[in-house]
Scaffold this active site. Structure first.
Site, PDB file in Angstrom:
ATOM      1  N   ASP A   4     101.794 -54.629  45.110  1.00 43.86           N
ATOM      2  CA  ASP A   4     101.696 -55.575  43.984  1.00 43.86           C
ATOM      3  C   ASP A   4     102.042 -56.981  44.476  1.00 43.86           C
ATOM      4  OD1 ASP A   4     104.413 -54.809  44.415  1.00 43.86           O
ATOM      5  OD2 ASP A   4     104.969 -55.643  42.476  1.00 43.86           O
ATOM      6  N   GLU A  31     101.539 -46.302  48.630  1.00 41.10           N
ATOM      7  CA  GLU A  31     101.704 -47.755  48.553  1.00 41.10           C
ATOM      8  C   GLU A  31     102.317 -48.253  49.864  1.00 41.10           C
ATOM      9  OE1 GLU A  31     103.551 -49.231  44.955  1.00 41.10           O
ATOM     10  OE2 GLU A  31     103.320 -51.320  45.570  1.00 41.10           O
ATOM     11  N   ASP A  64      96.019 -39.718  50.498  1.00 40.27           N
ATOM     12  CA  ASP A  64      95.464 -41.046  50.785  1.00 40.27           C
ATOM     13  C   ASP A  64      94.532 -41.430  49.638  1.00 40.27           C
ATOM     14  OD1 ASP A  64      94.547 -43.385  51.876  1.00 40.27           O
ATOM     15  OD2 ASP A  64      93.258 -42.417  53.382  1.00 40.27           O
ATOM     16  N   HIS A  83      97.543 -48.102  48.447  1.00 42.14           N
ATOM     17  CA  HIS A  83      97.737 -48.802  47.171  1.00 42.14           C
ATOM     18  C   HIS A  83      98.232 -50.207  47.507  1.00 42.14           C
ATOM     19  CE1 HIS A  83      98.568 -48.908  42.792  1.00 42.14           C
ATOM     20  NE2 HIS A  83      99.620 -49.648  43.115  1.00 42.14           N
TER      21      HIS A  83
HETATM   22  O1  9MR Z   1     110.704 -48.438  46.608  1.00 43.47           O
HETATM   23  C1  9MR Z   1     111.000 -48.252  45.223  1.00 43.47           C
HETATM   24  C2  9MR Z   1     111.409 -46.812  45.001  1.00 43.47           C
HETATM   25  O2  9MR Z   1     112.598 -46.540  45.694  1.00 43.47           O
HETATM   26  C3  9MR Z   1     111.571 -46.557  43.509  1.00 43.47           C
HETATM   27  O3  9MR Z   1     111.803 -45.178  43.310  1.00 43.47           O
HETATM   28  C4  9MR Z   1     110.311 -46.993  42.775  1.00 43.47           C
HETATM   29  C5  9MR Z   1     110.395 -46.794  41.275  1.00 43.47           C
HETATM   30  O4  9MR Z   1     111.377 -47.593  40.733  1.00 43.47           O
HETATM   31  O5  9MR Z   1     110.046 -48.361  43.031  1.00 43.47           O
HETATM   32  C6  9MR Z   1     109.797 -48.630  44.390  1.00 43.47           C
HETATM   33  O6  9MR Z   1     109.563 -49.967  44.544  1.00 43.47           O
HETATM   34  C7  9MR Z   1     108.352 -50.503  44.030  1.00 43.47           C
HETATM   35  C8  9MR Z   1     108.724 -51.701  43.182  1.00 43.47           C
HETATM   36  O7  9MR Z   1     109.419 -51.275  42.046  1.00 43.47           O
HETATM   37  C9  9MR Z   1     107.535 -52.552  42.797  1.00 43.47           C
HETATM   38  N1  9MR Z   1     106.750 -52.910  43.956  1.00 43.47           N
HETATM   39  C10 9MR Z   1     106.295 -51.740  44.686  1.00 43.47           C
HETATM   40  C11 9MR Z   1     107.486 -50.966  45.204  1.00 43.47           C
HETATM   41  C12 9MR Z   1     107.062 -49.841  46.128  1.00 43.47           C
HETATM   42  O8  9MR Z   1     106.437 -48.807  45.474  1.00 43.47           O
END
Ligand code: 9MR
Ligand code: ZN
Length: 623
Positions: free
Chosen positions: A123, A495, A486, A440
């Site tokens: 994102d 992601e 994937d 992603h």
């Molecule tokens: O890396 C984060 C993971 O530990 C959490 O479980 C998850 C849900 O809260 O969020 C991950 O971080 C994401 C972030 O909130 C938004 N940008 C993408 C991140 C990677 O997926």
């Protein structure tokens, strides 16, 4: 077998590792060809006629992973255009140049210019907490192993400016950090939209982006990173470095006046906001880390006192660092401190806890069919980053103990990420034969180029199935390590994220140097350096080191140092340290050098320094 000729160069037997590996449910056999080191392109053929992917044996095999994984941070840059010269086909326009508006939940209104930094992940949001651990991990790599991470030629805009690119890249983030600080010293938690963006290029992403509330976790992270950046950057640009230290001190001033976590209960997205949260129930680890870094950078007694009073409240080193828990980073900074006032007793407690934590990692690795240091139950969102961060802890333990089991375990963590796994798949885009094609990652998708942007590690297997795609393909009976796909919309397994890439940079950057045979030979036309190495034991009287100093001017004397150093550049023996005229020299390795030293097996280097030039050759010592 060799790729072109089909000649067999090595053959061996498979050994049974497990009939029912817990993490994968697989029957696993292992073929070990680590003694085969002839460089070339090969594949493996089984009796059944199954063949492997083609692969390369080379002392430079990890160079590409290292360079691409660090360059990935450049591809995450927000707020400036990526030009063809640096980005190639992935060039793109500047994005998000008008960041950002105070979110109503801050109680403030209006706008604060906060441009730059890295997009967090797939994102386009920017979150201080996660940026903090990412930047700090890159800085730690450079701080502990400067010779391995000092390249200034990664082809980013700052390359060639005389400052290591890894510091330049982090500085890009630091500038954004500075813009997230409020006048009272506190730091805003994040800068995002209310909803995740659609899959458009960043420059096409329109709509309001907001600065959210201040948080004590973001502020603690900010302090730690800025203090660390200050001490590494002050030799390059002292005025910018001082600005960073002052910002960190102002932030500490605010933080130390807050009794509990801010906001109360920790940061939560306000109603209507669904982007990342990076929430936390405790800020005591961030505070400890801030104090540790400020102490290391200033030597100030008050920070030392804070650390020494609090360091053991959550135990010693007993967890792997992640964005939510940075206690171990605080401990590591103290353990590796160069401050003379350090308490040696605390240091040795920390060392012992690091060693026992790493012993636990090694035993997890021993019970896992693919040598991975996580158990079933630990394959959660971003599991690959836990594997990589474990690799860092193993390297640091090897650094302190010189015990090879930690090094070989660290190598296996990287092997897993690069393809020695149940998916027979490299988790890093653009690396290996088969890797994520649909990460992603918005720019990788929206640019219309089939190849994803290279150098990104994906989150990896996630047994908790935190997205609809994982839930569609797997269920709670799927072995944990298999819960990966994937797929563009599997944000919980496919992601990419800056905090996952940073430990990949650390691990690949450290290990690439380990495998390289000629470490640096800047100026070989002037001084030849030969080594006769009698494998496997070079520490004996048959070993001869020969070098030639070619005369440039009549009667010139060269300042010559010949020494043997270990993997960390620490001197083990000094063989020559004087001035010499041009000529050819030969040093024999007499027992007087080694009789009173107990050396462990491992990698050592002969290092010849002639005036300002250093030449290094690797040697392997096996007992
Ligand atoms: O890396 C984060 C993971 O530990 C959490 O479980 C998850 C849900 O809260 O969020 C991950 O971080 C994401 C972030 O909130 C938004 N940008 C993408 C991140 C990677 O997926
Ligand atoms: Zn942007």
């Amino acid at each position: 077998m060799e790729e072109n000729s089909g000649n067999v160069f090595f053959s061996g037997e498979l050994t049974l590792i497990s009939t029912n590996d817990q993490a994968t449910g697989m029957l696993i056999k292992k073929g070990d060809f680590s003694n085969f080191t002839r460089e070339g392109n090969y594949y493996i053929k089984l009796n059944s006629n199954d063949t492997s992917y083609h692969f390369r044996i080379s002392s430079n095999a990890l160079e590409d992973v290292f360079k691409k994984s660090l360059k990935a941070f450049y591809f995450q840059r927000c707020g400036s255009q990526l030009f063809y010269t640096h980005a190639g086909v992935y060039q793109r326009n500047a994005c998000h140049t008008a960041d950002g508006f105070y979110h109503s939940s801050t109680g403030q209104s209006g706008y604060k210019l906060s441009r730059g930094g890295w997009h967090d992940a797939g994102d386009y949001g920017k979150y201080v907490v996660n940026a903090g651990i990412s930047a700090a991990t890159l800085l730690m790599a450079y701080e502990l192993f400067p010779d391995y991470f000092n390249s200034d030629s990664l082809n980013i805009p700052e390359s060639g400016n005389g400052i290591p690119d890894i510091l330049d890249e982090v500085k890009y983030e630091i500038n954004w950090f500075l813009s997230m600080q409020s006048d009272d010293g506190s730091v805003y938690h994040k800068l995002t939209k209310e909803q995740f963006e659609s899959f458009v290029m960043p420059s096409q992403d329109s709509g309001m982006r907001f600065i959210y509330q201040k948080s004590s976790t973001a502020t603690g992270n900010f302090i730690a990173v800025l203090a660390r950046f200050y001490r590494l950057y002050k030799n390059f640009d002292s005025s910018f470095a001082n600005q960073c230290l002052n910002a960190a001190l102002n932030a500490w001033n605010w933080l130390s006046n807050q009794q509990g976590i801010v906001p109360a209960g920790g940061f939560h997205n306000p109603p209507g906001t669904q982007t990342g949260e990076y929430g936390d129930y405790s800020d005591s680890d961030e505070r400890l880390w801030a104090a540790a870094e400020l102490f290391e950078s200033t030597g100030d007694q008050s920070f030392k006192d804070y650390f020494e009073f609090n360091y053991n409240l959550g135990g010693l080193i007993n967890s792997t660092m992640n964005w939510q828990n940075v206690r171990t980073l605080a401990h590591l900074t103290y353990l590796f401190s160069k401050q003379s006032s350090i308490d040696q007793n605390i240091k040795s407690q920390l060392l012992n806890s690091l060693i026992s934590y790493s012993n636990a990692l090694v035993s997890k690795r021993n019970s896992n069919g693919f040598g991975v240091s996580i158990n079933p139950g630990e394959y959660y969102w971003g599991s690959n980053s836990q594997v990589l961060n474990n690799g860092i802890l193993l390297i640091l333990t090897y650094n302190k103990t010189n015990d090879n089991k930690y090094l070989s375990s660290a190598i296996e963590q990287l092997n897993y990420i690069l393809g020695c796994n149940a998916h027979n798949f490299s988790f890093v885009t653009g690396i290996g034969k088969k890797y994520p094609m649909k990460p992603h990652h918005r720019p990788s998708e929206a640019d219309g180029i089939p190849e994803p942007i290279p150098g990104f590690v994906v989150g990896g297997p996630n047994q908790f199935l935190d997205d609809p795609i994982l839930q569609q393909y797997f269920n709670q009976n799927t072995p944990p390590a298999l819960c990966y796909i994937d797929h563009l919309q599997s944000w919980a397994s496919n992601e990419v994220a800056i905090n996952w890439n940073a430990p990949l940079v650390f691990l690949s950057g450290f290990l690439k140097n380990f495998f390289q045979t000629d470490v640096e030979n800047d100026n070989n036309e002037i001084y030849d350096f030969e080594l006769e190495q009698n494998f496997p034991n070079p520490f004996n009287e048959q070993t001869k080191i020969r070098f030639t100093l070619k005369s440039k001017t009549h009667n010139q004397l060269y300042k010559v140092k010949l020494r043997i150093v270990n993997l960390f550049g620490q001197e083990i023996f000094s063989l020559i340290d004087d001035f010499r005229p041009a000529g050819t020299y030969e040093v024999t390795f007499t027992s007087s050098y080694y009789s009173n030293k107990i050396l462990s097996s491992g990698i050592y280097f002969y290092q010849l320094t002639v005036n300002e030039n250093t030449f290094t050759k690797k040697m392997v010592y096996l007992k």
